[in-house]
Design an enzyme around this catalytic site. Structure first.
Site, PDB file in Angstrom:
ATOM      1  N   GLN A  17      -0.051 -10.695 -43.511  1.00 48.05           N
ATOM      2  CA  GLN A  17       1.087 -10.759 -42.588  1.00 48.05           C
ATOM      3  C   GLN A  17       2.438 -11.088 -43.220  1.00 48.05           C
ATOM      4  O   GLN A  17       3.431 -10.428 -42.925  1.00 48.05           O
ATOM      5  CB  GLN A  17       0.813 -11.784 -41.484  1.00 48.05           C
ATOM      6  CG  GLN A  17       1.917 -11.852 -40.435  1.00 48.05           C
ATOM      7  CD  GLN A  17       1.669 -12.830 -39.318  1.00 48.05           C
ATOM      8  OE1 GLN A  17       2.567 -13.156 -38.564  1.00 48.05           O
ATOM      9  NE2 GLN A  17       0.454 -13.327 -39.195  1.00 48.05           N
ATOM     10  N   GLU A 139      -1.059 -19.196 -42.304  1.00 45.87           N
ATOM     11  CA  GLU A 139      -0.088 -19.514 -41.257  1.00 45.87           C
ATOM     12  C   GLU A 139      -0.121 -20.977 -40.828  1.00 45.87           C
ATOM     13  O   GLU A 139       0.881 -21.690 -40.915  1.00 45.87           O
ATOM     14  CB  GLU A 139      -0.342 -18.609 -40.041  1.00 45.87           C
ATOM     15  CG  GLU A 139       0.458 -18.954 -38.801  1.00 45.87           C
ATOM     16  CD  GLU A 139       1.950 -18.785 -38.990  1.00 45.87           C
ATOM     17  OE1 GLU A 139       2.704 -19.683 -38.559  1.00 45.87           O
ATOM     18  OE2 GLU A 139       2.365 -17.765 -39.574  1.00 45.87           O
ATOM     19  N   ASP A 168       3.978 -17.269 -41.604  1.00 47.68           N
ATOM     20  CA  ASP A 168       3.872 -15.932 -42.194  1.00 47.68           C
ATOM     21  C   ASP A 168       5.118 -15.088 -41.935  1.00 47.68           C
ATOM     22  O   ASP A 168       5.856 -14.746 -42.849  1.00 47.68           O
ATOM     23  CB  ASP A 168       2.637 -15.215 -41.635  1.00 47.68           C
ATOM     24  CG  ASP A 168       1.361 -15.635 -42.340  1.00 47.68           C
ATOM     25  OD1 ASP A 168       1.412 -15.889 -43.551  1.00 47.68           O
ATOM     26  OD2 ASP A 168       0.311 -15.698 -41.685  1.00 47.68           O
ATOM     27  N   GLY A 246      18.099 -30.057 -28.988  1.00 43.79           N
ATOM     28  CA  GLY A 246      19.549 -30.037 -29.127  1.00 43.79           C
ATOM     29  C   GLY A 246      20.211 -31.238 -28.484  1.00 43.79           C
ATOM     30  O   GLY A 246      19.572 -32.253 -28.205  1.00 43.79           O
ATOM     31  N   GLY A 247      21.489 -31.090 -28.219  1.00 39.16           N
ATOM     32  CA  GLY A 247      22.250 -32.204 -27.676  1.00 39.16           C
ATOM     33  C   GLY A 247      22.127 -32.366 -26.172  1.00 39.16           C
ATOM     34  O   GLY A 247      22.628 -33.351 -25.613  1.00 39.16           O
TER      35      GLY A 247
END
Length: 415
Positions: A17, A139, A168, A246-247
């Protein structure tokens, strides 16, 4: 309109892969990708996870579009000469073998440079230099060693890998960037160079926000994590369930039909500028005057309470109704889309992100198209090649062999 990489020839020594992801993208951009496969066997994924007996698997076909296949055994005398000629005639060689495999074939980097000083030699490895560089990586191993698994999962649960193939395919995409940079550099220098991507490194790059949080943790609790304020933080970044990285806080909430539909959920983000509209639409206009809820900092210790109230509202509507209601209010949200829904999504068909391809043995199947769109260089998606389908064509047009020489190579087992 021409293809972006038209005229670039890739010697594809990859399998499974990670490497094929890289070379498939280069093929979509218009490069001539020549996939080298073992005579009689080919890429191992041709026979893995088959859904139709004796037909190339979807595992293979969805990673090897737009390529040409040649069977070749470089360990034979004739095969070694053919391989050397291919190095001479190609611009880039890509491989994801175990460490040292190409060297043992008789082609270390120094010899490749002698044959073709302009050659770019690109490799995917499990680990970079260090104590683990000789270890095999797949993987989920990459996800575990690159920081993804330790930061994924339920709050008090065990580590989890993600369904996205960030080890991968993620590394393959990183390698594409390296190859393109090396090709650009070659235009100025005239020389090729080595390009190496380690899977651990690529996964860590994709987990950079967690490395950010590891450093923030030294200065106090991570207030946007669900463990705040009542849970405890240890010495390392914890698992955070479905919390936003995130914020702005985010969480997954149930929608109408969740009792029987495992994907009847939607992700909602509490973006500060859209909170007023969200509060009003779910019937909590009172929050706007309540000091416990009317600022982002005040809401942080009460996030689960807030999402509990949001969920009471979302459970009265299906996920697309929630989407249709919140989007005009600029509330960021996204339904949990199943693979069935994605396969049937006409918008993805229109952009050729999902493409139907016709295969001579398996018939029509769906595959993912090029996710990178160029305005003047369209990426057509062709089917994956049959094993050795282009062997004679490549030997005649690139290597310069005639029919008698090809027959002799076949008798020797070189092709």
């Amino acid at each position: 309109m021409g293809k972006a990489l038209e005229g670039v020839r890739i010697l594809d020594m990859t399998h499974v892969q990670s490497g094929p992801t890289c070379t498939q993208i280069l093929a979509w951009f218009g490069a001539d990708v020549i996939k080298i496969e073992r005579p009689g066997a080919g890429d191992a994924t041709r026979s893995q996870l088959r859904d139709i007996p004796d037909v190339d698997s979807l595992y293979f076909t969805m990673l090897n579009a737009n390529k040409r296949s040649i069977t070749l055994n470089p360990k034979t005398e004739v095969g070694n000469k053919i391989f050397a000629k291919l190095i001479e005639e190609c611009d880039v060689m890509v491989e994801n073998f175990a460490p040292g495999a190409i060297d043992r074939m008789g082609f270390p980097w120094e010899k490749i440079q002698e044959i073709n000083p302009r050659m770019i030699y690109a490799s995917i490895k499990g680990f970079g230099p260090g104590p683990y560089e000789d270890c095999k990586v797949y993987e989920n191993v990459a996800q575990c060693t690159g920081g993804a698994a330790s930061t994924t999962g339920e709050l008090e649960g065990f580590p989890m890998v993600t369904g996205a193939q960030i080890g991968d395919s993620g590394t393959g995409m990183h390698l594409v960037a390296g190859i393109l940079a090396a090709l650009f550099h070659r235009e100025k220098s005239g020389k090729g160079q080595r390009v190496v991507c380690a899977m651990q490194d690529a996964v860590l790059n994709l987990c950079r926000v967690k490395l950010r949080d590891q450093q923030r943790l030294a200065h106090g609790p991570l207030k946007e994590y669900p463990q705040y304020p009542n849970g405890e933080f240890g010495e390392a970044v914890p698992r955070a369930g479905n919390a936003s990285g995130g914020g702005h806080p985010g969480w997954i909430v149930k929608c109408k039909g969740w009792e029987t539909d495992p994907d009847a959920y939607i992700y909602v983000i509490l973006q500060a500028m859209a909170f007023e509209a969200l509060a009003i639409v779910i019937g909590h206009e009172d929050w706007l005057e309540d000091p416990d809820f009317n600022t982002p900092d005040a809401r942080l210790p009460r996030l689960m309470e807030v999402y509990g109230e949001i969920e009471k509202w979302t459970m009265t509507k299906d996920k697309m109704e929630v989407m249709d209601t919140l989007n005009p209010l600029n509330v960021p949200c996204g339904p949990i889309l199943s693979m069935k829904e994605l396969a049937e999504e006409q918008g993805l068909r229109a952009t050729e992100t999902v493409v139907e391809v016709d295969h001579p043995e398996r018939g029509k199947y769906l595959t993912v198209g090029n996710p990178i769109k160029l305005s003047d260089s369209p990426a057509d998606v062709d089917r994956a090649p049959l094993l050795g389908e282009h062997t004679e064509e490549i030997l005649k047009t690139i290597i310069g062999l005639d029919d008698q020489e090809i027959d002799a190579a076949r008798e020797q087992g070189a092709i």
